[in-house]
Design an enzyme around this catalytic site. Structure first.
Site, mmCIF file in Angstrom:
data_model
loop_
_atom_site.group_PDB
_atom_site.id
_atom_site.type_symbol
_atom_site.label_atom_id
_atom_site.label_comp_id
_atom_site.label_asym_id
_atom_site.label_seq_id
_atom_site.Cartn_x
_atom_site.Cartn_y
_atom_site.Cartn_z
ATOM 1 N N LYS B 78 45.590 -31.915 -25.535
ATOM 2 C CA LYS B 78 46.086 -31.960 -25.546
ATOM 3 C C LYS B 78 47.006 -34.001 -25.076
ATOM 4 C CE LYS B 78 50.835 -30.219 -23.985
ATOM 5 N NZ LYS B 78 51.428 -29.516 -23.032
ATOM 6 N N SER B 153 54.917 -26.144 -24.535
ATOM 7 C CA SER B 153 54.689 -27.215 -25.158
ATOM 8 C C SER B 153 53.231 -27.837 -26.299
ATOM 9 C CB SER B 153 54.837 -28.561 -24.268
ATOM 10 O OG SER B 153 54.236 -28.173 -23.691
ATOM 11 N N SER B 177 53.756 -23.137 -21.122
ATOM 12 C CA SER B 177 53.546 -24.072 -22.290
ATOM 13 C C SER B 177 52.114 -24.203 -22.705
ATOM 14 C CB SER B 177 53.642 -25.923 -21.984
ATOM 15 O OG SER B 177 55.227 -26.132 -21.794
#
Lengths: 95, 484
Positions: B78, B153, B177
């Site tokens: 990420k 997210s 997330s």
């Protein structure tokens, strides 16, 4: 909890966050709605309840002050928007 | 079978037996990225050259017999975890050109294990969002239905794993997330106990809630990744010095003797009928596998978790994001004066959701409102923690849906922040309490994936993996892949 335009402006100033007129109005409405919903917290009896800052219990975390290799000046300045003579260049603080 | 669809343990078998080299596997994944990325835009940066170099090194290690189960297996990280020499953007204009001078601890440890990094995953800006629509660069659609969101997210990493742009990924989870996008994309997402995985080098959003974890195609892979990222790191003062077990030892295919509870507050009003049906079937399956299930558990403070979370997280965020002033790194606007430069830097560098949370957090912490909002939220946090602790006296784990609905439409909630926040209602209490949560694929409603969330007391990761594994062995929902 209805936020006024002046309040949003004041908060934005505290956070040093520039906002356009349009943003200010939009956030005022959205945040008023959000805060109104958060009034629900008032129903909870929290007398004698200590606050939680971290989910694990933390004591002061200390370590020996030992010298170790660090970043070089050029590594750290590599991302600087403006630099001069090996330093970060900033705007005048006192004018 | 396409190589890019392999799990870590499958890939490892082929690498170990030398049927496939890491370079071949990495090329297959890079080719998949080239063909799928046009549709899914799951990656901010593709790191092809580095991946191929790392793959060659991995092949050398394998030939030399010095390797781990992760050696040579392509992964996506990420884009809020620092990668030395590779830009780390948080999907924000503010960090669009930021190149970290160091690796996050998790990246460093994965490199030691033989990491092949193929790219950096797209996300909601600074990890603030539940749909990936708040990325400053691209909207990543859900591969099961391109008109819907992948969750957030960690939407990019989730989609990357689901479509084979990576064999596995690392995500971060502040209020859901990792778990919510995992549920929305039919993969496994694991948020470990707060403090279990080092946050050093993870760009800070809400420091008392953030935690890094694996996003994988199955539960065995989740255990494998945990073996390499869990552990004490003196560079993160909230990292906990607690023994790290071999998580793969917890992969036992039955649930005999386990006591499970189903908290009724998680079957909320507004919950989609199809999701509830999937959950009831899934929980019945857990009973069949030998667990005893109490369907009538109550956690009455759950309804206050959303408000407490959305006061605590923005308050911590406003403090963490104060560092973006355009001086040391990141976007910088020249400006008329020091204050003008700072205000304009932040106005132009941050997107709408980040600004909203900075304002909300600043308000909650400001004089006159601190007691009523921030302090009150922290006290409610104590009550939520206690409630979980009490429940775990009686149950080994709690079972809930990961989200109250299937993936929603792109654009549906983006202008209504409160509705967006409500999509985290089942996941954020877990961060408030700091406990671990595992989301596993549990079936489909209206053709879209539904995730089951398994919760346990602090450091009960092994129990959660065991439950997820036993369930997965019986149902194999996660083996279904979207057609892209």
């Amino acid at each position: 909890m209805k936020l006024s335009r002046e309040e949003v402006k004041h908060i934005a100033l505290l956070a040093r966050l520039g906002l356009s007129e349009e943003e200010m109005e939009r956030f005022r409405g959205q945040l008023s709605n959000i805060l109104e919903n958060f009034e629900v917290l008032k129903q909870v009896d929290t007398s004698d309840v200590p606050p939680t800052a971290y989910p694990i219990s933390l004591e002061n975390v200390v370590r020996e002050d030992e010298a170790a290799p660090s970043f070089t000046q050029s590594e750290i300045l590599a991302n600087a928007p403006r630099q001069e003579e090996g330093c970060f260049r900033v705007r005048a603080v006192l004018e | 079978m396409n190589l890019y669809n392999l799990t870590i343990h499958q890939a490892h078998q082929l690498l170990k037996s030398k049927e496939v080299s890491s370079v071949e596997l990495t090329k297959a994944v890079l080719k998949r990225i080239a063909e799928a990325e046009e549709k899914v835009r799951a990656l901010v940066t593709v790191t092809e050259e580095i991946a191929l170099l790392q793959a060659e090194q991995a092949d050398q290690r394998i030939r030399a017999g010095d390797f781990t189960p992760l050696t040579g297996v392509p992964a996506v990280i990420k884009d809020n975890m620092c990668t030395k020499g590779i830009r780390t953007t948080c999907s924000s204009r503010m960090l669009e050109n930021f190149v970290p001078p160091y690796d996050a601890t998790v990246v460093e440890w994965l490199k030691d294990a033989g990491l092949v990094m193929v790219g950096k995953g797209n996300m909601d800006e600074f990890a603030m969002g539940s749909s990936n629509e708040h990325s400053a660069f691209a909207i990543t659609p859900n591969p099961w239905d391109l008109s819907r969101v992948p969750g957030g997210s960690s939407g990019g990493p989730a989609v990357g794993v689901a479509v084979g742009e990576a064999i596995y990924a690392l995500g971060s989870d502040t209020g859901g997330s990792i778990r919510q996008p995992a549920g929305f994309c039919n993969i496994v997402g694991f948020k470990p106990t707060y403090g279990r995985v080092s946050r050093y080098g993870l760009v800070a959003f809400a420091s008392s809630l953030d935690q890094i974890g694996p996003m994988t195609k199955d539960v065995a892979d989740s255990a494998l990744v945990m073996n390499f990222i869990a552990g004490y790191d003196p560079r993160d003062s909230t990292s906990v010095n607690y023994p790290v077990p071999d998580y793969t030892k917890s992969l036992i295919p039955d649930l005999n003797g386990l006591r499970l509870g189903v908290p009724k507050e998680y079957f909320v009003e507004g919950m989609q009928e199809g999701v509830e049906e999937v959950m009831r079937t899934a929980i019945a399956k857990l009973e069949e596998l030998g667990a005893t299930v109490d369907w009538e558990v109550s956690l009455p403070h759950t309804e206050y978790a959303l408000a407490a979370y959305y006061l605590i997280a923005p308050s911590e965020a406003m403090a963490n994001l104060a560092r973006y002033d355009g001086v040391k790194y990141g976007f910088s606007y020249e400006g008329e004066s020091m204050w003008d430069a700072m205000e304009r830097t932040r106005q132009l560098g941050f997107g709408p959701e980040v600004k909203r949370r900075i304002i909300l957090g600043t308000y909650a912490l400001s004089a006159g409102y601190y007691d009523a909002y921030y302090l009150k939220a922290q006290k409610v946090r104590t009550l939520i923690r206690r409630e979980f602790a009490d429940a775990f006296e009686r149950y080994d784990a709690l079972i809930t849906p990961t989200s109250p609905t299937v993936p929603f439409k792109i654009g549906e909630k983006v202008d209504d922040p409160l509705q967006m926040y409500l999509s985290d209602v089942c996941t954020l209490p877990i961060n408030i309490a700091g406990i671990p949560g595992l989301s596993v694929p549990a079936g489909f409603a209206d053709g879209l994936p539904v995730g089951m969330q398994i919760l346990g007391k602090p450091f009960s990761e092994e129990t959660l993996l065991r439950i997820g594994f036993a369930y997965e062995q019986q149902t194999r929902w996660g083996e279904r892949r979207p057609e892209i």
